[in-house]
Scaffold this motif. Sequence first.
Motif, mmCIF file in Angstrom:
data_model
loop_
_atom_site.group_PDB
_atom_site.id
_atom_site.type_symbol
_atom_site.label_atom_id
_atom_site.label_comp_id
_atom_site.label_asym_id
_atom_site.label_seq_id
_atom_site.Cartn_x
_atom_site.Cartn_y
_atom_site.Cartn_z
ATOM 1 N N THR A 11 42.846 22.944 13.837
ATOM 2 C CA THR A 11 41.447 22.871 13.422
ATOM 3 C C THR A 11 40.742 21.774 14.210
ATOM 4 O OG1 THR A 11 42.006 21.334 11.646
ATOM 5 C CG2 THR A 11 41.971 23.677 11.108
ATOM 6 N N LEU A 12 39.429 21.905 14.298
ATOM 7 C CA LEU A 12 38.654 20.907 15.019
ATOM 8 C C LEU A 12 38.679 19.596 14.262
ATOM 9 C CD1 LEU A 12 35.551 23.029 16.061
ATOM 10 C CD2 LEU A 12 37.553 22.453 17.434
ATOM 11 N N VAL A 72 43.645 13.000 6.820
ATOM 12 C CA VAL A 72 44.062 14.282 7.392
ATOM 13 C C VAL A 72 43.024 14.677 8.435
ATOM 14 C CG1 VAL A 72 44.691 16.666 6.914
ATOM 15 C CG2 VAL A 72 45.151 14.883 5.203
ATOM 16 N N LYS A 73 43.306 14.359 9.695
ATOM 17 C CA LYS A 73 42.362 14.616 10.771
ATOM 18 C C LYS A 73 42.208 16.097 11.077
ATOM 19 C CE LYS A 73 41.004 10.497 11.782
ATOM 20 N NZ LYS A 73 39.585 10.134 11.543
ATOM 21 N N GLY A 74 43.210 16.842 10.787
ATOM 22 C CA GLY A 74 43.152 18.272 11.054
ATOM 23 C C GLY A 74 44.431 18.931 10.579
ATOM 24 N N PRO A 131 49.864 18.838 8.460
ATOM 25 C CA PRO A 131 48.641 18.087 8.740
ATOM 26 C C PRO A 131 48.807 17.140 9.922
ATOM 27 C CG PRO A 131 49.800 17.079 6.921
ATOM 28 C CD PRO A 131 50.613 18.268 7.327
ATOM 29 N N ASN A 132 47.706 16.910 10.620
ATOM 30 C CA ASN A 132 47.638 15.858 11.636
ATOM 31 C C ASN A 132 47.065 14.617 10.974
ATOM 32 O OD1 ASN A 132 48.600 17.377 13.822
ATOM 33 N ND2 ASN A 132 46.594 18.327 14.096
ATOM 34 N N LEU A 160 46.950 7.901 -2.141
ATOM 35 C CA LEU A 160 45.917 8.563 -2.926
ATOM 36 C C LEU A 160 44.881 9.225 -2.028
ATOM 37 C CD1 LEU A 160 44.983 9.059 -5.831
ATOM 38 C CD2 LEU A 160 43.523 7.056 -5.613
ATOM 39 N N THR A 161 44.511 8.586 -0.923
ATOM 40 C CA THR A 161 43.553 9.219 -0.014
ATOM 41 C C THR A 161 44.134 10.491 0.593
ATOM 42 O OG1 THR A 161 44.317 7.798 1.800
ATOM 43 C CG2 THR A 161 42.429 7.034 0.527
ATOM 44 N N VAL A 162 45.425 10.484 0.891
ATOM 45 C CA VAL A 162 46.063 11.704 1.399
ATOM 46 C C VAL A 162 46.037 12.796 0.337
ATOM 47 C CG1 VAL A 162 48.218 12.693 2.245
ATOM 48 C CG2 VAL A 162 47.525 10.431 3.010
ATOM 49 N N ALA A 163 46.378 12.427 -0.911
ATOM 50 C CA ALA A 163 46.376 13.413 -1.991
ATOM 51 C C ALA A 163 44.981 13.983 -2.209
ATOM 52 C CB ALA A 163 46.896 12.768 -3.275
ATOM 53 N N ALA A 164 43.959 13.119 -2.181
ATOM 54 C CA ALA A 164 42.589 13.590 -2.385
ATOM 55 C C ALA A 164 42.136 14.488 -1.241
ATOM 56 C CB ALA A 164 41.646 12.396 -2.530
ATOM 57 N N SER A 165 42.470 14.118 -0.003
ATOM 58 C CA SER A 165 42.064 14.926 1.150
ATOM 59 C C SER A 165 42.734 16.296 1.128
ATOM 60 C CB SER A 165 42.404 14.184 2.443
ATOM 61 O OG SER A 165 42.025 14.931 3.573
#
Length: 982
Positions: free
Chosen positions: A260-261, A308-310, A346-347, A839-844
């Motif tokens: 993904t972009l 999660v950049k992409g 995920p990237n 937590l930020t990873v889980a939310a993303s």
Amino acid sequence: MASTSNSQSSIQDDDDQEEEALLSVFLYLFLSYHKTKRDIYFSLVKFLQIEHFDDFTLASSWERFISEIEAVCRQWLATGPKNLVKKDAVCLDFSKNIYKVRSELKYAMKNYSMEYYFEPFNDGKVADWISTSHDLQQSFGVKDFLVIAPQSASGVVLDAPEASKLLSAVSIAMSNSSSLWPAFVPVHDPSRRAYIGIQNMGTIFTRRFEADRIGSQVPIKLMHLEGLYELFVSKFAYSTVDLSMHLFKVHFRMKLTYRTLPTDDDPEVQQESEFLESGGHSEFETHNKIQWDDDCPWSEWYSAEDPVKGLELLAIWSERTVDSSLDMAELENASPLEADKWFIFPNLSPHLESSDGSTIGFASQLRLLVNALDSSLGAQFMEDFVSVENSGSDNMKSSAVIPPPTVLDRVLKDLFHEDAEVKLDFADAENKNSRAIKGAPLESPFAQFCLHALWFGNCNIRAIAVLWIEFVREIRWCWEESQPLPRMPTNGTVDLSTCLIYQKLHMLAICIEKKHQENKEHPDVGDKKTSPYIEGKAQITKQSSSLLEVTEDSSGERDSLTARNDLGSHGVATSLSNSEQQNFASPTDTKLSEYIRMGSAGVVGSTMLLNSCQQMHAPFTQDPPLMTEDMHEERLKAVEAFGDSFSFSAQLEKEILSSDMSAFKAANPDAVFEDFIRWHSPRDWENDDNGELAVSQAKAGEVSKNEWPPRGRLSERMSDHGSSWRKIWNEAPSLPAFKQKPLLDPNREGEKVLHYLETMRPHQLLEQMVCTAFRAAADTLNRTAFGGLKLMTSKLGQLCLTMASTLKSLQRNSLSVDSEIIEDLTRLCVIFEHVEKLLTVAASLHRKFLQAPRLSEAIFSDFYNFYLPKMGTGSGSHDIDKSQEFTKKQQIMAREKEVVASMFTPPTANQSWRKVLSLGNLLNGHEPILREIIFSKRDHVSGGYYAGSYAGGYPQEIETYRMYLCGTSNDLRVALAVASCD
């Protein structure tokens, strides 16, 4: 034949020279028999040096090099993979299953290194598309292998003859040691990643390898599957054959990688950045559209980078047989949805796995607050930090910047003047384990003050001092103007499990409410500091309509009555007037005209008074005086000083008892002391059996003179120590609650609270700020929507327990802070940072996979297990090894393919520059960023060319040709493996 005769004659000449040399040595020794042994030795050495004697009994350097390789290989074979792991094998960074051992060799004044790569726990199968494997394993389809390379800056063999000689030496050593390991030698320029290799497959077959790379200007034909197929077929078909007209059964496998972009390439973000660079001003609505975490609870304080950049999608076509290039053309036009398997991973952001302090969040600011706590030790007042002369060292003066007044006004407006809903129940925003932390609830003004302080002036001690002084000034203004404190309850009891500042603010809010009501009812005396609080008749009339029947509780506690007193919305004592109380009297009461009953809240079930045949009435009573934690401690110290705890506690409660007794007398004019005990503390009254019978009959409405009065006696406890209670009873006047002097003086208690806030020691303030800030930050994160991931929920609960344990030492208000506590708090900040990143990873992930919750849970579980060992890295001052990247892949179910495909939004016109030459197999307009293909051809050994004249034959099928192609339109890597009969 001529070459054979020449070699035989040369060997004969060498033998003759050797015999002549030996005869010369023996002759020389014989002539020197009269000399000593030492002279003979030195004579022999001199002779050998002069005559240039060659010892043909020793091997050449190349043979010794082969022997060294063979010895190392035999040692590795004898040791075995599992024992090598226990000894000196090293696990590769990118894979937990691949190990390597290394040995250094020397040949012709050059140093070489030989490395053995192996998988000790492999089941014998070659690595598939998904497993993390070595580049050579994927390229050539091998498992265990050797790599021999020069110890130079490039690490490759640039000379072709040297590479061939090196590979021959390894091949001979492998054959001598009966090893079937393939061996590879890196050649050419390092950027080409080129290799040549060889493998001994037994007594008949040998496998040769070759890999190279085209780094630019890839021919158009090789960008398409049809051209790659013809390239593979040309390796075993005759050159004169028209490949398009012949059918060759070729086995084919393919893996396509889509990405993904990234967020940075979003056209909306690019347009926004270009607009800002040109001097424009970003509107708030536009800002909301481009921030991924705008609906996250922490967005009020900071904006987090999307971890999660992409997403990368792997579409895999399992092995199938193709007959011609036309089949390949059809496959190139096929949709990725037709692939047999889909995998996704995920990237992640590179900042996610580093702890260098570059990430801004609650954890980074909490670390600054801990530093401010360390700086607060030794100071007497917060004003000392505001003064430039007394603010400490020059270094602190330069770094402790105070924000401008506009920023201060904005913070105070948010704390005091902006409309905010008052949430009386703070438990909704809290983690159940966070209640063990002695702080303030999240929505309270002190908790909001602490969160603002984290970002105000980058949380330095001077900025905190300025903000606190203005905060207290605003509180005093609310007190003097009788304005309610925002987000603070104005009733109830003081919660002693919270920090002392919150307890004081709660008491002040109640005092302000009482003061406001007093000024409202008596405006002429509103400015007086000491005036009794009297409830108006309007309030009494309002409450008279909500009287409830009062039942007696067996526990004996005064506050256990279900509806003993209705204190209204402001927690003040109320009662009923005489005329209104008459409407509440029983019509059978013949003596009601002789007595005036006041302040009754209703009858107490069917309980009868002892001296008159009348039902007992429960009175409206005043609230007990509110006390904060420090007030309780003062009373306990006074009890310890007097020694007799019971008698003194009764003396301390004299005002409360006297108020309750007066209200009881007013509601029950015929009552005696024993009646009060029966209502106030039923456990101190012992009923007789016939008394219980009388009560049961009274409930049925069968009260008579023979069944009255109830019979019983005071308990032994009340009889022994009841003299002081009876004395209070005798002295208490008959007054309803609304006519009594209030137990709580709001003016006096309010001024005491303000005095406490204005004269706090800095370290006492910072201690409570640290506890409250940790709790408020954790409760803020606890509001995050992450799909109810069990691992994340458990980790948040563990964080709160860890905080409660660490902050326990700061919850004692008189404790001085030492260096060990500061170190513990610093480590707690690191733990908080790790949980915040999780937590930020889980939310993303939750936001990206709303329609596929199984995938978000599975991906987060994999990342959690990957990241968990990194959470114990100490202070976090060192970066985590960048080579250890998260690459675990999750398989996508058939029903989830459409959901994942929708994440790959079609490229816009602004992104058309990305597409140079299409590789086919587009996914919503996205071409694969990487295409990997494996062609293979298998032959039966017994019936083909490879059997030769070998009588035994091979009944099985072997892979005679294998080609691995990996690349894009600008980069192509080709690896070929050919098995032949030698």
